[in-house]
Design an enzyme around this catalytic site. Structure first.
Site, PDB file in Angstrom:
ATOM      1  N   HIS A 191      36.869  40.801  47.539  1.00  0.00           N
ATOM      2  CA  HIS A 191      37.563  40.230  46.387  1.00  0.00           C
ATOM      3  C   HIS A 191      38.814  41.040  46.107  1.00  0.00           C
ATOM      4  O   HIS A 191      39.039  42.111  46.674  1.00  0.00           O
ATOM      5  CB  HIS A 191      36.638  40.183  45.161  1.00  0.00           C
ATOM      6  CG  HIS A 191      36.592  41.454  44.374  1.00  0.00           C
ATOM      7  ND1 HIS A 191      37.416  41.709  43.301  1.00  0.00           N
ATOM      8  CD2 HIS A 191      35.794  42.559  44.496  1.00  0.00           C
ATOM      9  CE1 HIS A 191      37.139  42.897  42.783  1.00  0.00           C
ATOM     10  NE2 HIS A 191      36.164  43.440  43.486  1.00  0.00           N
ATOM     11  N   CYS A 192      39.644  40.502  45.209  1.00  0.00           N
ATOM     12  CA  CYS A 192      40.856  41.212  44.767  1.00  0.00           C
ATOM     13  C   CYS A 192      41.125  40.764  43.342  1.00  0.00           C
ATOM     14  O   CYS A 192      40.181  40.546  42.575  1.00  0.00           O
ATOM     15  CB  CYS A 192      42.027  40.931  45.706  1.00  0.00           C
ATOM     16  SG  CYS A 192      42.420  39.170  45.883  1.00  0.00           S
ATOM     17  N   GLY A 193      42.376  40.615  42.960  1.00  0.00           N
ATOM     18  CA  GLY A 193      42.674  40.168  41.611  1.00  0.00           C
ATOM     19  C   GLY A 193      42.493  38.678  41.424  1.00  0.00           C
ATOM     20  O   GLY A 193      41.916  38.222  40.443  1.00  0.00           O
ATOM     21  N   SER A 210      37.312  36.054  42.510  1.00  0.00           N
ATOM     22  CA  SER A 210      37.738  37.451  42.450  1.00  0.00           C
ATOM     23  C   SER A 210      37.708  38.014  41.017  1.00  0.00           C
ATOM     24  O   SER A 210      36.956  37.544  40.168  1.00  0.00           O
ATOM     25  CB  SER A 210      39.121  37.601  43.098  1.00  0.00           C
ATOM     26  OG  SER A 210      39.005  37.603  44.509  1.00  0.00           O
ATOM     27  N   TRP A 211      38.517  39.035  40.770  1.00  0.00           N
ATOM     28  CA  TRP A 211      38.463  39.716  39.473  1.00  0.00           C
ATOM     29  C   TRP A 211      38.865  38.794  38.325  1.00  0.00           C
ATOM     30  O   TRP A 211      38.384  38.938  37.186  1.00  0.00           O
ATOM     31  CB  TRP A 211      39.368  40.953  39.498  1.00  0.00           C
ATOM     32  CG  TRP A 211      39.251  41.752  38.234  1.00  0.00           C
ATOM     33  CD1 TRP A 211      40.166  41.855  37.228  1.00  0.00           C
ATOM     34  CD2 TRP A 211      38.135  42.554  37.831  1.00  0.00           C
ATOM     35  NE1 TRP A 211      39.688  42.661  36.230  1.00  0.00           N
ATOM     36  CE2 TRP A 211      38.443  43.113  36.576  1.00  0.00           C
ATOM     37  CE3 TRP A 211      36.902  42.861  38.430  1.00  0.00           C
ATOM     38  CZ2 TRP A 211      37.567  43.961  35.894  1.00  0.00           C
ATOM     39  CZ3 TRP A 211      36.028  43.701  37.744  1.00  0.00           C
ATOM     40  CH2 TRP A 211      36.357  44.237  36.498  1.00  0.00           C
TER      41      TRP A 211
END
Length: 268
Positions: free
Chosen positions: A229-231, A257-258
């Site tokens: 995941h990321c932003g 994601s986030w």
């Protein structure tokens, strides 16, 4: 037909500009707002023959979360309008303007793969490398004939909120976090692998050997399931891509994601 390499360089692309089986795609999406839109930049300069993939349009606009995967029908219609069929070799790059590097091509690469298309590559280093090699750009748009693309969903390549939440207890897969800054909080158990750590000094992808060493040092085994995941589901695809270069073809993306996680849980 043999599957093409996932990563090609600017010279490979230059040598295939007149190859009718290849469709070059400008997949630029900025990591932060700028005073010129991505499509306007494409209209000013792009690799000859390249079409523009609009990530802001090819997404699930009904979702409250950013950049979520579009439906198979929406994806198929979008790429079909770009003249891409199931037989096309798609090569994606981006144009980060004055900041050399890449941000979005891996997301589009992942979208093609999640919808059953393995005939897809990323041009290493983006337009910065194309220009560094002395190759020309153009403002002329190519003539494109709309075609049909049949999208076949691969659910194994995507994770949802419930999958990630359950994994905190079950530990069924390793979770990597591609954000450069985790000060806002983290998903329990996630291992930070910032996008920038995957790139060399020229802002090109490191070699598979270097990537294996990096992931190993981070504590990410490539012999067990992996999700990233990321932003907002963009840079995480670079880690999925890096794992692919290392021979791990089944790494998944937590698409929400986030952006989703932070709105549905209390950060830790």
């Amino acid at each position: 037909m043999a599957t093409p390499p996932a990563l090609v360089d600017a010279e490979w692309v230059h040598a295939h500009l007149d190859d009718a089986s290849v469709r070059i795609v400008d997949g630029t999406k900025y990591p932060a707002a700028r005073d010129i839109s991505e499509e306007t930049l494409y209209n000013q300069r792009h690799i000859p023959g390249a079409v523009f993939f609009n990530l802001a349009e090819c997404c699930d606009k009904s979702s409250p979360y950013a950049n979520m995967l579009p439906s198979a029908e929406q994806f198929g219609n979008h790429v079909g309008q770009l003249g891409i069929s199931n037989e096309t070799h798609v090569v994606i790059y981006d144009d980060n303007g004055p900041q050399p590097g890449m941000f979005s091509p891996w997301r589009i690469w992942w979208m093609f793969r999640v919808y059953g298309h393995d005939n897809v590559s990323v041009m290493d280093g983006g337009l910065a490398q194309w220009l560094a090699r002395g190759h020309a750009t153009t403002a002329e748009k190519p003539s494109v004939v709309k075609t049909e693309f049949k999208a076949t969903f691969r659910p194994a390549l995507i994770k949802c909120y419930e999958d990630v939440k359950e994994n905190i207890e079950r530990q069924g897969f390793t979770l990597a976090d591609a954000r450069p800054n985790t000060a806002a909080g983290t998903i329990p158990g996630a291992i930070n692998v910032p996008l920038g750590s995957l790139l060399n000094e020229q802002k090109c992808m490191k070699t598979p050997e270097e990537l294996k060493q990096l992931l190993g040092d981070k504590g990410i085994p490539l012999d067990r399931p992996l999700a990233v995941h990321c932003g907002a589901g963009m840079s995480a695809c670079a880690v999925v891509f890096a794992a692919f270069l290392c021979g791990k073809t089944d790494a998944a993306l937590y698409d929400g994601s986030w952006d989703e996680w932070s709105k549905r849980t209390t950060p830790s």
